[in-house]
Design a protein around this motif. Structure first.
Motif, PDB file in Angstrom:
ATOM      1  N   CYS A 170       0.772  -0.880   0.142  1.00  0.00           N
ATOM      2  CA  CYS A 170      -0.094  -0.069   0.178  1.00  0.00           C
ATOM      3  C   CYS A 170       0.959   1.451  -0.342  1.00  0.00           C
ATOM      4  CB  CYS A 170      -1.550   0.189   1.486  1.00  0.00           C
ATOM      5  SG  CYS A 170      -1.997  -1.333   1.083  1.00  0.00           S
ATOM      6  N   CYS A 171       2.506   1.658   0.213  1.00  0.00           N
ATOM      7  CA  CYS A 171       2.741   2.061   0.621  1.00  0.00           C
ATOM      8  C   CYS A 171       3.528   2.467  -1.151  1.00  0.00           C
ATOM      9  CB  CYS A 171       4.237   2.135   1.689  1.00  0.00           C
ATOM     10  SG  CYS A 171       3.738   2.001   3.584  1.00  0.00           S
ATOM     11  N   PHE A 172       3.830   1.735  -1.394  1.00  0.00           N
ATOM     12  CA  PHE A 172       4.582   1.730  -2.896  1.00  0.00           C
ATOM     13  C   PHE A 172       3.508   1.631  -4.086  1.00  0.00           C
ATOM     14  CE2 PHE A 172       8.407   0.073  -0.676  1.00  0.00           C
ATOM     15  CZ  PHE A 172       9.299   1.204  -0.812  1.00  0.00           C
ATOM     16  N   VAL A 173       1.845   1.326  -3.556  1.00  0.00           N
ATOM     17  CA  VAL A 173       0.930   1.571  -4.946  1.00  0.00           C
ATOM     18  C   VAL A 173       0.590   2.237  -5.604  1.00  0.00           C
ATOM     19  CG1 VAL A 173      -1.001   1.782  -5.613  1.00  0.00           C
ATOM     20  CG2 VAL A 173      -0.410  -0.259  -4.234  1.00  0.00           C
ATOM     21  N   PRO A 174       1.337   4.434  -4.320  1.00  0.00           N
ATOM     22  CA  PRO A 174       0.694   5.186  -5.229  1.00  0.00           C
ATOM     23  C   PRO A 174       2.273   5.652  -6.291  1.00  0.00           C
ATOM     24  CG  PRO A 174       0.414   5.238  -2.921  1.00  0.00           C
ATOM     25  CD  PRO A 174       1.134   4.670  -3.798  1.00  0.00           C
ATOM     26  N   ALA A 175       3.695   5.355  -5.593  1.00  0.00           N
ATOM     27  CA  ALA A 175       4.692   4.594  -6.793  1.00  0.00           C
ATOM     28  C   ALA A 175       4.599   5.111  -7.542  1.00  0.00           C
ATOM     29  CB  ALA A 175       5.892   5.021  -5.829  1.00  0.00           C
ATOM     30  N   TRP A 176       4.261   3.453  -7.787  1.00  0.00           N
ATOM     31  CA  TRP A 176       3.803   2.376  -9.062  1.00  0.00           C
ATOM     32  C   TRP A 176       2.507   2.919 -10.035  1.00  0.00           C
ATOM     33  CZ3 TRP A 176       3.290  -2.412  -5.666  1.00  0.00           C
ATOM     34  CH2 TRP A 176       4.576  -2.902  -5.072  1.00  0.00           C
ATOM     35  N   PHE A 177       2.091   3.390  -9.474  1.00  0.00           N
ATOM     36  CA  PHE A 177       0.994   3.932 -11.013  1.00  0.00           C
ATOM     37  C   PHE A 177       1.206   5.507 -11.119  1.00  0.00           C
ATOM     38  CE2 PHE A 177      -1.505   0.424  -8.654  1.00  0.00           C
ATOM     39  CZ  PHE A 177      -2.296   0.202  -9.694  1.00  0.00           C
ATOM     40  N   GLY A 178       2.031   6.022 -10.312  1.00  0.00           N
ATOM     41  CA  GLY A 178       2.571   7.165 -11.158  1.00  0.00           C
ATOM     42  C   GLY A 178       3.368   7.392 -12.199  1.00  0.00           C
ATOM     43  N   ALA A 179       4.026   6.330 -11.847  1.00  0.00           N
ATOM     44  CA  ALA A 179       4.892   5.895 -13.382  1.00  0.00           C
ATOM     45  C   ALA A 179       3.814   5.363 -14.135  1.00  0.00           C
ATOM     46  CB  ALA A 179       6.345   4.586 -12.437  1.00  0.00           C
ATOM     47  N   SER A 180       3.177   4.513 -13.648  1.00  0.00           N
ATOM     48  CA  SER A 180       2.297   4.226 -14.716  1.00  0.00           C
ATOM     49  C   SER A 180       1.451   5.406 -15.464  1.00  0.00           C
ATOM     50  CB  SER A 180       1.588   2.970 -14.894  1.00  0.00           C
ATOM     51  OG  SER A 180       0.437   3.452 -13.146  1.00  0.00           O
ATOM     52  N   ALA A 181       1.032   6.382 -14.987  1.00  0.00           N
ATOM     53  CA  ALA A 181       0.010   7.173 -15.382  1.00  0.00           C
ATOM     54  C   ALA A 181       1.192   7.899 -16.481  1.00  0.00           C
ATOM     55  CB  ALA A 181      -0.528   8.193 -14.411  1.00  0.00           C
ATOM     56  N   THR A 182       2.002   8.307 -15.612  1.00  0.00           N
ATOM     57  CA  THR A 182       3.132   9.025 -16.749  1.00  0.00           C
ATOM     58  C   THR A 182       3.323   8.370 -17.838  1.00  0.00           C
ATOM     59  OG1 THR A 182       4.509   9.889 -14.956  1.00  0.00           O
ATOM     60  CG2 THR A 182       5.673  10.070 -16.853  1.00  0.00           C
ATOM     61  N   CYS A 183       3.498   6.934 -18.335  1.00  0.00           N
ATOM     62  CA  CYS A 183       3.566   6.319 -19.309  1.00  0.00           C
ATOM     63  C   CYS A 183       2.313   6.459 -19.851  1.00  0.00           C
ATOM     64  CB  CYS A 183       3.442   4.922 -19.176  1.00  0.00           C
ATOM     65  SG  CYS A 183       5.729   4.553 -18.372  1.00  0.00           S
ATOM     66  N   PHE A 184       1.163   6.437 -19.898  1.00  0.00           N
ATOM     67  CA  PHE A 184       0.281   6.860 -20.123  1.00  0.00           C
ATOM     68  C   PHE A 184      -0.121   8.031 -21.014  1.00  0.00           C
ATOM     69  CE2 PHE A 184      -1.136   2.763 -18.567  1.00  0.00           C
ATOM     70  CZ  PHE A 184      -1.745   1.895 -19.247  1.00  0.00           C
ATOM     71  N   LEU A 185       0.141   8.637 -20.065  1.00  0.00           N
ATOM     72  CA  LEU A 185      -0.230  10.079 -20.901  1.00  0.00           C
ATOM     73  C   LEU A 185       0.701  10.182 -21.723  1.00  0.00           C
ATOM     74  CD1 LEU A 185      -1.878  12.595 -20.368  1.00  0.00           C
ATOM     75  CD2 LEU A 185       0.211  13.597 -18.874  1.00  0.00           C
ATOM     76  N   GLY A 186       2.422  10.093 -22.133  1.00  0.00           N
ATOM     77  CA  GLY A 186       2.718  10.150 -23.155  1.00  0.00           C
ATOM     78  C   GLY A 186       2.263   9.284 -23.973  1.00  0.00           C
ATOM     79  N   LEU A 187       1.714   7.974 -23.544  1.00  0.00           N
ATOM     80  CA  LEU A 187       1.383   7.252 -25.124  1.00  0.00           C
ATOM     81  C   LEU A 187       0.375   8.604 -25.450  1.00  0.00           C
ATOM     82  CD1 LEU A 187       1.112   3.916 -24.229  1.00  0.00           C
ATOM     83  CD2 LEU A 187       3.067   4.861 -25.504  1.00  0.00           C
TER      84      LEU A 187
END
Length: 296
Positions: A119-136
């Motif tokens: 639960c502590c790392f989920v925000p960081a993991w999804f912050g990275a995935s949101a970054t990639c999806f916005l680039g796409l």
């Protein structure tokens, strides 16, 4: 293969490789930046709402689906209590429990993270995935690899996103931005105009990406109440394409699949229920669906 065609093909692959490398770098930096709180204070859930969300996640992990969705928590809003399972958006809790269970299934005993650490790392993991999806998404909308790479780099450090996805800030928005960007990307990809693509492949793409857009929207609904904005934006975009003279059967197929899958999935979330068909702020989505059926 002619020399010119070969050169253009090689150039295209090099540009794609450079774009993927930029997405990787932006995602990696987005992840590292969001670990600042964890590196400084340890794997601690901070703020009030994130701590309640963690309690709900732990209850789901310990008691299962049925008890979670019928859970009345006497410690919330004390002394009145609160029916938690039917008043929260459960996407984050379900995601975290799935990740935690997958780790325990795939890793050796003792090496998997605890539920608190996940639960502590989920925000960081999804912050990275949101970054990639916005680039796409930016790449899809502009047709430019450079624009997509620049958008991803900006998304990795933009304060409005960063403050809602820092490690330990276990709140709904931390995963909702990934769901939102994924929905918009799949929707735009379903409508891609490519003169070199055959009619058969264009039809297939609208089916495949229309379904994926609907599924991503369902995840957005489960994750956060901001799903209303996402659905209305897709509806406004579809209506705008008609008014500027760009209506096609591809638009009809993609929106129909998005609406049917997205609406049915949204209605399965207890806190949402029948609101997609009754709420005035969501009626525009249905109105566009009906209009496209008549046009087709």
């Amino acid at each position: 293969m002619p020399r010119k065609s070969l050169a253009s093909t090689v150039e295209g692959w090099l540009l794609l490789a450079a774009f993927v490398a930029c997405l990787y770098y932006s995602g990696r930096e987005a992840y590292k930046i969001r670990l600042y709180a964890i590196k400084t204070y340890g794997r601690v859930i901070h703020e009030f709402d994130p701590w309640f969300n963690f309690r709900a996640t732990k209850y789901l992990a310990d008691n299962g689906w049925y008890k979670f969705f019928t859970w009345f928590d006497y410690e919330s809003w004390y002394p009145l209590g609160r029916p938690v399972g039917t008043t929260i958006y459960p996407g984050m809790q379900i995601t975290s429990v799935w990740i935690w269970q997958a780790m325990h299934a795939l890793m050796e005993q003792g090496k998997a993270m605890s539920l608190n650490d996940v639960c502590c790392f989920v925000p960081a993991w999804f912050g990275a995935s949101a970054t990639c999806f916005l680039g796409l998404l930016a790449r899809e909308c502009t047709g430019s690899y450079a624009s997509g790479a620049a958008a991803a780099a900006i998304m990795s450090i933009v304060p409005a996103h960063l403050m809602r996805s820092v490690g330990g800030g276990y709140d709904n928005e931390s995963i909702a931005l990934t769901a939102m960007c994924c929905t918009f990307f799949c929707w735009c990809r379903a409508l891609r105009h490519d003169p070199a693509v055959t009619d058969g492949r264009a039809t297939r793409d609208s089916y495949v990406w229309g379904v994926l857009a609907g599924l991503a929207y369902v995840y957005m609904v489960a994750a956060w109440g901001g799903f209303v904005f996402v659905g209305n934006m897709v509806a406004v975009h579809a209506a705008s394409l008609f008014f500027i003279g760009r209506y096609t059967s591809k638009l009809h197929r993609a929106y129909t699949l998005f609406y049917l899958i997205g609406t049915y999935g949204a209605m399965q979330v207890p806190v949402v229920g029948w609101s997609p068909l009754k709420s005035t702020e969501q009626l525009a989505i249905t109105a566009v669906f009906v209009a496209l059926q008549i046009l087709e």
